[in-house]
Design an enzyme around this catalytic site. Sequence first.
Site, mmCIF file in Angstrom:
data_model
loop_
_atom_site.group_PDB
_atom_site.id
_atom_site.type_symbol
_atom_site.label_atom_id
_atom_site.label_comp_id
_atom_site.label_asym_id
_atom_site.label_seq_id
_atom_site.Cartn_x
_atom_site.Cartn_y
_atom_site.Cartn_z
ATOM 1 N N ASP A 4 5.396 3.172 -2.638
ATOM 2 C CA ASP A 4 3.997 2.777 -2.818
ATOM 3 C C ASP A 4 3.831 1.762 -3.950
ATOM 4 O OD1 ASP A 4 3.519 4.532 -0.807
ATOM 5 O OD2 ASP A 4 2.305 5.931 -1.974
ATOM 6 N N GLY B 84 -0.545 2.132 0.390
ATOM 7 C CA GLY B 84 0.764 2.733 0.631
ATOM 8 C C GLY B 84 1.278 2.689 2.047
ATOM 9 N N ASP C 170 3.133 1.392 5.284
ATOM 10 C CA ASP C 170 4.392 0.644 5.247
ATOM 11 C C ASP C 170 5.041 0.566 6.629
ATOM 12 O OD1 ASP C 170 5.371 3.258 5.563
ATOM 13 O OD2 ASP C 170 5.823 3.481 3.437
ATOM 14 N N ASP D 230 -1.452 -18.029 11.078
ATOM 15 C CA ASP D 230 -2.694 -17.984 10.310
ATOM 16 C C ASP D 230 -3.197 -19.397 9.995
ATOM 17 O OD1 ASP D 230 -4.576 -16.319 8.629
ATOM 18 O OD2 ASP D 230 -3.722 -17.586 7.062
ATOM 19 N N GLU E 24 -4.453 -19.286 14.966
ATOM 20 C CA GLU E 24 -5.818 -18.925 14.573
ATOM 21 C C GLU E 24 -6.622 -20.220 14.451
ATOM 22 O OE1 GLU E 24 -8.190 -16.465 11.075
ATOM 23 O OE2 GLU E 24 -6.536 -17.799 10.543
#
Length: 625
Positions: free
Chosen positions: A150, A169, A171, A336, A365
């Site tokens: 984390d 946290g 993952d 992106d 995008e």
Amino acid sequence: MNIQKTYFNTNHIFYKLILLILLFPASAKAQIQKTEPPFWYAGMKNPELQIMFYGKNISQYETSVSNNVAIKNVEQTENPNYLFVTIDTKDVKASELIFSFKLKNKVAFTQKYSLKERRANSADRKSYDSSDLIYLIMPDRFANGNPKNDSNASLAEKGNRALPGGRHGGDIEGIIKNLDYISSLGATTIWSTPLCEDNDKEYSYHTYAQSDVYKIDPRYGTNDDYARLSAEMHKRDMKLVMDYVTNHWGITHWMIKDLPTKSWINQFENYTQTNHRREVIPDTHASKIDQEICIDGWFVPSMPDLNLRNPLVAKYLTQNAIWWIEFADLDGFRVDTYNYSDPAAMANWAKSVTNEYPNFNIVGEIWMHNQASLAYWQKDSKIGAIKNYNSNLPSVMDFTLQSQIGSVFNDDTPTWDGGLIKFYNNFAMDYLYPNTNNLLVFAENHDTDRMNHTFKYDLAKYKLAMTLVATVRGIPQIYYGSEIGMGGDKAKGGDADIRQDFPGGWAGDKNNAFTAAGRTAEQAAYFDFSSKLFNWRKTNEAVHSGKMTHYIPENNTYVYFRYTDAKTVMVVFNNNVKEQVVKTNRFKENIKNYTSGKDVLTGKTFDLVSEIMLEPKSAVVLELE
């Protein structure tokens, strides 16, 4: 002869040699701090490989390489800490190369470099397409499979689930542990928002401000964990899509702290942010300054704008993309902020990637709400051809459709140009696109309003939206958690509110929606409908790639057909708050000799001879018989 003196001298020389042997590898290691790409693959279609060596004053050294490999170019920049060496890998088998760095004709140090074997048929890998359903995940908010990662000592922001915009946290291990859940929903493909390292001091969980693009963020796992995710997905016949960013890096990227060259990023005399007016790119009347600010301006102060017109940058990003495809065995990209970068440079980037992988799909995008503007950016666009431009980008995101979904299904009393006619008008513009089957269709994503909040958690409206996304042309994409009724108010809670934690992803969660037994009755209602719809979609070629015929909406109802020579699907929407009767004689063109249709959602059979009765705010998906 003085035996004692000779013994001393011999030992003295011996110890000096030992000291040199011990120190030599250490100095060599210190000399080269980074090598990128860290390794490469033999047998690539483009045999030219540009290797970046980074280390203190490394440009002063002459470079050579073993195995009779030809060095085609060595490029220095104004920063002496960089050396860009281009080699020719044609006909070079997988092997370990040795680079030697000389100073005054003496080898100062060496560096090993590996060319690895590619997977069988790597170049011909199959990508995602309109037969798939993409499940979009924000990994930090999906599931925490390994609480030990984390926080990380080398990274600034530590785990803090109590902070809405902090690291929670989630993952890679959390995704792996819940692949069966995703598969049971009917999703075949996962698009995860970026996983590479982001060392921002805060809000680093979105990971779009990357600080190392060859390294998975340790709070998500390791590079090997990412490759393992891909392998586990392929065992389930699932596909992995990487969220790639070409436009910018994070301000904490190690290269931004020591730029190879000033022109590595776009810089103005004073900080200049993009104007976000991407209409200026194809605009024949646009001023040069407006275009420059759009393309070269920074997205935000924490995200330096990369200059893809610089050949070193363009090559770096191309090789980085290809490296991840090979290393992690990827099945596609989502890129992106695609049209914030230089258009010609991006066209070259997309072409370079798809030259290596002819079947590889890349969706950009293009956040615009005009069909012509979107169509301009799709590969082989006749709109783009007006300006002699071809983006080489296979797919774009259908933001025009997305922007309409929330308003249409909330519109119970439409006007002449409101309600379901918006969908009709949207699809009526499909002639502008080179390939409508390769449009990404969606109702929401990690940046937009959450659909369930927009619909005020009305399950009927959710069903309407998902039925549309699942049955129109293109590649459907859904956003994690909506399938169990998750929402969020972006206007009130910001981005963190539309990126909430998936219930059950953390130890101690009171509600575990990953399991049938753990879902509430409301969550089960959302999930059961979604799973039935999306698993059916996997089986029907007509909605994957069939033709589409639609009919002008009447009385707030909308009818369209998806069909091949072998199958016909009829989709009927009733957007009224009261039940509605739809006369079928108008649709004879597509109904043909079929007499009935079976609703794939309820199993109910509808007689198509004269009329269909629909419940309020409902849709039926009929396989014609």
